[in-house]
Design an enzyme around this catalytic site. Structure first.
Site, mmCIF file in Angstrom:
data_model
loop_
_atom_site.group_PDB
_atom_site.id
_atom_site.type_symbol
_atom_site.label_atom_id
_atom_site.label_comp_id
_atom_site.label_asym_id
_atom_site.label_seq_id
_atom_site.Cartn_x
_atom_site.Cartn_y
_atom_site.Cartn_z
ATOM 1 N N GLU A 99 52.277 69.565 91.893
ATOM 2 C CA GLU A 99 53.143 69.802 93.348
ATOM 3 C C GLU A 99 52.227 70.841 93.916
ATOM 4 O O GLU A 99 52.730 72.145 93.633
ATOM 5 C CB GLU A 99 54.393 70.295 92.810
ATOM 6 C CG GLU A 99 55.498 68.854 92.521
ATOM 7 C CD GLU A 99 55.143 68.498 90.847
ATOM 8 O OE1 GLU A 99 55.564 67.264 90.820
ATOM 9 O OE2 GLU A 99 54.695 69.064 90.126
ATOM 10 N N SER A 100 51.502 70.844 94.640
ATOM 11 C CA SER A 100 50.854 71.769 95.606
ATOM 12 C C SER A 100 49.779 72.506 94.886
ATOM 13 O O SER A 100 48.684 71.900 94.035
ATOM 14 C CB SER A 100 51.706 72.609 96.192
ATOM 15 O OG SER A 100 52.652 72.010 97.147
ATOM 16 N N SER A 102 46.971 65.985 98.140
ATOM 17 C CA SER A 102 46.562 67.411 98.255
ATOM 18 C C SER A 102 45.298 67.622 98.063
ATOM 19 O O SER A 102 44.404 66.863 97.752
ATOM 20 C CB SER A 102 47.294 67.862 96.841
ATOM 21 O OG SER A 102 48.547 67.965 96.842
ATOM 22 N N CYS A 135 56.055 72.467 95.838
ATOM 23 C CA CYS A 135 56.985 71.489 96.647
ATOM 24 C C CYS A 135 57.996 70.757 95.761
ATOM 25 O O CYS A 135 57.883 71.088 94.803
ATOM 26 C CB CYS A 135 56.242 71.000 97.760
ATOM 27 S SG CYS A 135 55.054 69.788 96.601
ATOM 28 N N HIS A 143 48.748 69.522 102.144
ATOM 29 C CA HIS A 143 49.704 68.779 101.056
ATOM 30 C C HIS A 143 50.411 67.825 102.325
ATOM 31 O O HIS A 143 50.879 67.929 103.064
ATOM 32 C CB HIS A 143 50.510 69.434 100.444
ATOM 33 C CG HIS A 143 49.867 70.457 99.564
ATOM 34 N ND1 HIS A 143 49.173 70.132 98.515
ATOM 35 C CD2 HIS A 143 49.817 71.847 99.744
ATOM 36 C CE1 HIS A 143 48.822 71.475 97.803
ATOM 37 N NE2 HIS A 143 48.904 72.483 98.647
#
Length: 522
Positions: free
Chosen positions: A168-169, A351, A183, A364
């Site tokens: 996540e990021s 990403s 995120c 992203h």
């Protein structure tokens, strides 16, 4: 012991009430007395940085108590081991939509020498030598990410920084600065106590802390401590028993009835008259919503050949598709000369991290219909961001976007053009061509140097082909700025944000000049 189903229902009810009332900290008894089942889980950071697996059996939808320094209770000792309640570590199920806008935590440290804060210094770059935070082991970094509920997928490095693509990021680690972006429903702030402890182990003290995010599109999906900005602020303040330097303030920029930006800054920096590098920071972030459908389709994994050959491994296929998505969308052209680390996700999503000297770029993309989103952020120091902004917006053609800029005063003075300071009507508009890019045979965006008109084509046809490749179009997409907000916080930190909405398409009849790329600098 009470029936577990009844207890779970009570805990879930408490969680629901906390979303609306901003209920913070402490285990509220469910039966009017103490609840013996809400015990605090001891989480001790391993001495040598070994990653500790967090027990999923301990996850409960229960607000987390403020972190406690074990030495504060009078236990003595030289080490600060934190007792931390992991009840807030619940994993939220996917609801069919994804919270694209990231939470961002930036933490700057300084060296401590015999109890006195050292003056800032430029990072050392001796061959093979790592200093400061770059000495953290992979286990230490895994631990930081685990607290935020994300994992490391890949890493690239140069002599200045390490850049990690996360599930996540992204995460960026400099010798004395760490930037973590997450995120979705991640719990970013829960890693703060770990960062304080790891910094102490390396002889570092907090110098500057910044936390920021846009208002959530799906706030009800968030887990503690991110269910409201008030909850996030209270959680940050609860760490002052671990570090008194977290005595900062929270701010809201923009209209509360529209997209707005939350910012927390705790600034304890000792300014240096001899070091321009540390006092000219600036970070530009472009958050784009409802991106063009044809662009969004580029980021679905099954749109690409799943196997290029019988001998291609799964990892090789991921790398190939990741690079194909990067080139098809023209993302590589947004950071020329940089080392790029892209990642395609199944069934969709993307990403990318890129590094160039001391600068990072990160992108992203969430392409799902109804919640499509793309973000681009960089801390590169250039005199003007105009070309970069135009190129980013042109690549994704969103229906609206939010732009933020966080900069030191000296950093603003170095900028010849500030995209968030114009007061004229012309400055409030951004116009980009609508024509899709022309791709050369190698899959990269074509330009006049790569397109060779055939002998049978007319001069007019050749000119139209080259004009299309260089950004020519009969129409432009015009974005109008709907509002602008800025604030001066703490010592010399300036925060600015603006909202732009697709206003109209206007015909020009003339080919647009080729967009200029960013200037390369350190």
């Amino acid at each position: 012991m009470a029936d577990s189903n009844v207890d779970n229902e009570r805990e879930n009810e408490l969680l629901r009430s906390s979303v609306s009332s901003d209920y913070i900290y402490g285990a509220t008894p469910t039966d009017g007395g103490e609840n013996p089942e809400l015990s605090i889980i001891d989480t001790v950071i391993p001495e040598h940085g070994t990653a500790v697996e967090e027990n999923p059996d301990h996850y409960h939808p229960q607000p987390q108590q403020a972190p406690v320094d074990s030495d504060a209770s009078g236990g003595g000792g030289d080490h600060h081991e934190f007792v931390d309640d992991d009840h807030s570590g619940e994993i939220r199920e996917y609801t069919g939509v994804f919270e694209g806008p990231e939470k961002t935590l930036e933490v700057v440290f300084r060296r401590v020498s015999e109890g006195v804060m050292d003056e800032p210094e430029l990072p050392r770059h001796d061959a093979g030598q790592r200093v400061g935070l770059r000495q953290l082991s992979r286990g230490d970094v895994d631990r930081i990410c685990a607290r935020a509920r994300c994992t490391i997928l890949s890493c690239i490095s140069n002599q200045y920084l390490d850049a990690y693509v996360l599930s996540e990021s992204s995460l960026f680690i400099y010798p004395y600065m760490l930037v973590l972006k997450t995120c979705g429903t991640t719990t970013l702030l829960r890693c703060l106590a770990v960062l304080i402890e790891l910094g102490r182990r390396l002889g570092l003290e907090l110098d500057w802390v910044g936390y920021s995010r846009k208002n959530f599109n799906f706030p009800g999906d968030q887990a503690f401590p991110h269910q409201s900005f008030h909850q996030e602020l209270d959680y940050l303040y609860s760490h002052r028993n671990l570090c008194e330097r977290l005595d900062g303030n929270g701010y809201t920029l923009g209209p509360v009835t529209d997209d707005h930006w939350f910012v927390f800054v705790a600034d304890q920096t000792i300014r240096s008259k001899n070091n321009d590098f540390l006092d000219t920071d600036r970070v530009l972030n472009i958050m784009m919503f409802d991106i063009d459908e044809t662009v969004a389709e580029l980021f679905y994994y099954n749109a690409y050949e799943q196997r290029a050959g019988p001998d291609e491994t799964d990892d090789e296929a991921v790398r190939r598709i990741s690079m194909q998505q990067t080139k098809a969308a023209g993302i590589d052209a947004l950071c020329p000369g940089a080392i790029i680390d892209p990642r395609a996700f199944e069934p969709c999503g993307y990403s990318m991290n890129a590094i160039l000297f001391r600068s990072y770029y990160t992108m992203h993309i969430t392409p799902e219909s109804g919640s499509s989103y793309a973000s681009f952020e960089t801390n590169q120091r250039v005199a003007s961001y105009t070309s970069l902004i135009n190129n980013v917006v042109r690549a994704f053609k969103p229906k609206r976007f939010v732009m933020t800029l966080m900069a030191d005063e000296d950093g603003l003075r170095q900028m010849k053009e500030n995209p968030l300071s114009g007061s004229t009507a012309a400055a409030a508009k951004i116009a980009v061509p609508t024509a899709p890019p022309v791709l050369a045979a190698n899959g990269r965006r074509a330009d006049a140097s790569t397109i060779k008109p055939s002998p049978t084509s007319s001069n007019a046809e050749a000119k139209r082909t080259v004009a299309a490749a260089e950004g020519g179009s009969a129409k432009k997409m015009v974005y109008k700025r709907t509002n602008l907000a800025s604030i001066h916080v703490e010592e010399d930190c300036c925060c600015m944000m603006g909202n732009w909405v697709l206003h109209e398409e206007e015909s020009t009849g003339l080919p647009e000049a080729r967009p200029r790329g960013m200037s390369v600098g350190s």
